[in-house]
Scaffold this motif. Structure first.
Motif, PDB file in Angstrom:
ATOM      1  N   HIS A 136       1.063  -1.431   0.121  1.00 24.89           N
ATOM      2  CA  HIS A 136       0.079  -0.200   0.301  1.00 24.89           C
ATOM      3  C   HIS A 136       0.487   1.158   0.020  1.00 24.89           C
ATOM      4  O   HIS A 136       0.831   2.287  -0.421  1.00 24.89           O
ATOM      5  N   ARG A 137       1.798   0.974   0.446  1.00 31.79           N
ATOM      6  CA  ARG A 137       2.441   2.643   0.886  1.00 31.79           C
ATOM      7  C   ARG A 137       3.281   2.256  -0.551  1.00 31.79           C
ATOM      8  O   ARG A 137       3.615   3.335  -0.790  1.00 31.79           O
ATOM      9  N   ALA A 138       4.306   1.362  -1.275  1.00 29.24           N
ATOM     10  CA  ALA A 138       3.991   1.815  -2.509  1.00 29.24           C
ATOM     11  C   ALA A 138       3.832   2.364  -3.260  1.00 29.24           C
ATOM     12  O   ALA A 138       4.063   3.049  -4.436  1.00 29.24           O
ATOM     13  N   LEU A 139       1.927   2.015  -3.072  1.00 29.48           N
ATOM     14  CA  LEU A 139       0.871   2.595  -4.142  1.00 29.48           C
ATOM     15  C   LEU A 139       1.136   3.917  -4.601  1.00 29.48           C
ATOM     16  O   LEU A 139       0.900   4.919  -5.106  1.00 29.48           O
ATOM     17  N   GLY A 140       1.038   4.338  -2.365  1.00 33.65           N
ATOM     18  CA  GLY A 140       0.477   5.881  -3.260  1.00 33.65           C
ATOM     19  C   GLY A 140       1.550   6.426  -2.142  1.00 33.65           C
ATOM     20  O   GLY A 140       2.025   8.032  -2.467  1.00 33.65           O
ATOM     21  N   ASP A 141       3.460   6.742  -3.019  1.00 32.08           N
ATOM     22  CA  ASP A 141       4.731   7.334  -2.623  1.00 32.08           C
ATOM     23  C   ASP A 141       4.604   7.414  -4.155  1.00 32.08           C
ATOM     24  O   ASP A 141       4.389   6.904  -4.876  1.00 32.08           O
ATOM     25  N   GLU A 142       4.274   8.861  -3.735  1.00 29.66           N
ATOM     26  CA  GLU A 142       4.745   9.168  -5.360  1.00 29.66           C
ATOM     27  C   GLU A 142       6.469   9.533  -5.712  1.00 29.66           C
ATOM     28  O   GLU A 142       6.419   9.687  -6.632  1.00 29.66           O
ATOM     29  N   ALA A 143       7.107   9.405  -4.669  1.00 29.33           N
ATOM     30  CA  ALA A 143       7.921  10.651  -4.952  1.00 29.33           C
ATOM     31  C   ALA A 143       9.024   9.021  -5.344  1.00 29.33           C
ATOM     32  O   ALA A 143       9.765   8.909  -6.180  1.00 29.33           O
ATOM     33  N   ARG A 144       8.968   7.861  -4.485  1.00 32.64           N
ATOM     34  CA  ARG A 144       9.348   6.839  -4.478  1.00 32.64           C
ATOM     35  C   ARG A 144       8.546   5.828  -5.438  1.00 32.64           C
ATOM     36  O   ARG A 144       9.775   4.158  -5.801  1.00 32.64           O
ATOM     37  N   GLY A 145       7.289   5.833  -4.973  1.00 36.59           N
ATOM     38  CA  GLY A 145       6.632   4.654  -5.936  1.00 36.59           C
ATOM     39  C   GLY A 145       6.287   4.613  -6.724  1.00 36.59           C
ATOM     40  O   GLY A 145       6.370   4.938  -7.833  1.00 36.59           O
ATOM     41  N   LEU A 146       4.661   4.191  -7.137  1.00 29.84           N
ATOM     42  CA  LEU A 146       3.703   3.952  -7.939  1.00 29.84           C
ATOM     43  C   LEU A 146       3.068   5.204  -8.236  1.00 29.84           C
ATOM     44  O   LEU A 146       1.573   5.447  -8.924  1.00 29.84           O
ATOM     45  N   GLY A 147       2.739   5.960  -6.868  1.00 34.56           N
ATOM     46  CA  GLY A 147       1.402   7.076  -6.830  1.00 34.56           C
ATOM     47  C   GLY A 147       1.877   8.132  -8.121  1.00 34.56           C
ATOM     48  O   GLY A 147       0.684   8.125  -8.063  1.00 34.56           O
ATOM     49  N   ALA A 148       2.820   8.247  -8.345  1.00 33.25           N
ATOM     50  CA  ALA A 148       2.557   9.221  -9.507  1.00 33.25           C
ATOM     51  C   ALA A 148       1.867   8.751 -11.036  1.00 33.25           C
ATOM     52  O   ALA A 148       1.971   8.890 -11.983  1.00 33.25           O
ATOM     53  N   PHE A 149       1.950   7.090 -10.897  1.00 31.01           N
ATOM     54  CA  PHE A 149       1.299   6.777 -12.055  1.00 31.01           C
ATOM     55  C   PHE A 149       0.278   6.529 -12.197  1.00 31.01           C
ATOM     56  O   PHE A 149      -0.613   5.279 -13.023  1.00 31.01           O
ATOM     57  N   GLY A 150      -0.415   6.440 -11.095  1.00 33.75           N
ATOM     58  CA  GLY A 150      -2.191   6.301 -10.899  1.00 33.75           C
ATOM     59  C   GLY A 150      -1.989   4.464 -11.008  1.00 33.75           C
ATOM     60  O   GLY A 150      -3.755   4.587 -11.348  1.00 33.75           O
ATOM     61  N   VAL A 151      -1.332   4.149 -10.365  1.00 33.73           N
ATOM     62  CA  VAL A 151      -2.260   2.614 -10.824  1.00 33.73           C
ATOM     63  C   VAL A 151      -2.269   2.380  -9.096  1.00 33.73           C
ATOM     64  O   VAL A 151      -2.249   2.632  -7.838  1.00 33.73           O
TER      65      VAL A 151
END
Length: 262
Positions: free
Chosen positions: A180-195
């Motif tokens: 969940h943290r990886a999906l929501g993190d826009e700086a280091r995770g996948l948050g910026a990709f809207g997945v």
């Protein structure tokens, strides 16, 4: 080689922006660290050692993806020590000895050095002897990581100078938290990709990860790529299963996992 030279491992590393998801999402503080409550909970031995800035060398023993390297890096950051990382698989004792000599000189100027050695059990008994004088004098703080029982793989003299902490596989619930943290993190995770991801998809990834956070995050990265090719950009259970391909079980016919699997 000086303390400020890049190690062979560090020099070959990609920048964080090009690193795998698991590396980008590596916890940087104790607040971000998930799991190992038997060591890191309030009043527990490792959390007390970190809080008191205990300079004792230590060995982290546990399966892959449980936080051994992460804990070493967090300790180095908290103590503001020079952190040097080696892999016993790829680095020889000659390079490490050179660093230990430089660390001893730096200690004269009250500069602290943490020498982290991954897969420390790969060094033979004679090579392990080389650490003893520097560990005993406090010139370096040795943090070793191993997936093998240190009682069998490390010499007694080195063990007597280190504290051994056993890390356990992460639970499925803990891995879901990391996903969940990886999906929501826009700086280091996948948050910026809207997945986005269905809860049962994340539970599927967690259940097949065998307690290995790195394994789970890398599977999530693959699943996100697959979902990105479809409308909705959502990871469902089918996409998660495709990303996993097969269940990953820890197994080494010569290690303790042989009997665990049986």
């Amino acid at each position: 080689m000086s303390l400020f030279d890049a190690s062979p491992i560090a020099a070959a590393a990609f920048s964080l922006s090009h690193a795998p998801l698991a590396e980008r999402m590596r916890p940087r503080t104790l607040d971000e660290f998930v799991g190992q409550e038997h060591l890191m909970g309030p009043g527990k031995p490792l959390s007390l050692a970190i809080a008191h800035d205990d300079p004792t060398s230590m060995i982290f023993w546990g399966p892959p993806g449980t936080g051994k390297t992460t804990l070493a890096k967090i300790i180095a950051a908290l103590t503001q020590a020079t952190f040097i990382e080696f892999s016993a698989v790829m680095s020889g004792i000659k390079e490490i000895k050179a660093v230990m000599v430089a660390a001893e000189k730096a200690a004269g100027f009250r500069s602290r050095t943490i020498l982290f050695i991954d897969e420390i059990h790969r060094f033979n008994k004679a090579q392990q002897d080389a650490f003893l004088p520097y560990v005993e004098r406090g010139s370096i703080r040795l943090i070793g990581a191993t997936t093998e029982n240190p009682s069998f793989e490390l010499i007694a003299a080195l063990l007597s100078r280190c504290r051994v902490y056993t890390l356990l596989p992460l639970t499925e619930a803990q891995i879901v938290v990391l996903l969940h943290r990886a999906l929501g993190d826009e700086a280091r995770g996948l948050g910026a990709f809207g997945v986005a991801a269905d809860e049962d998809a994340l539970e599927t990834i967690a259940s097949y990860a065998s307690g290995d956070a790195r394994n789970a995050l890398n599977a999530l990265d693959v699943a996100a790529s697959l979902a990105g090719e479809q409308a909705g950009h959502r990871i469902n259970k089918e996409i998660a299963a495709e990303a996993l391909q097969r269940r990953v079980l820890l197994y080494d016919k010569q290690g303790e996992q042989h009997y665990d699997i049986i």
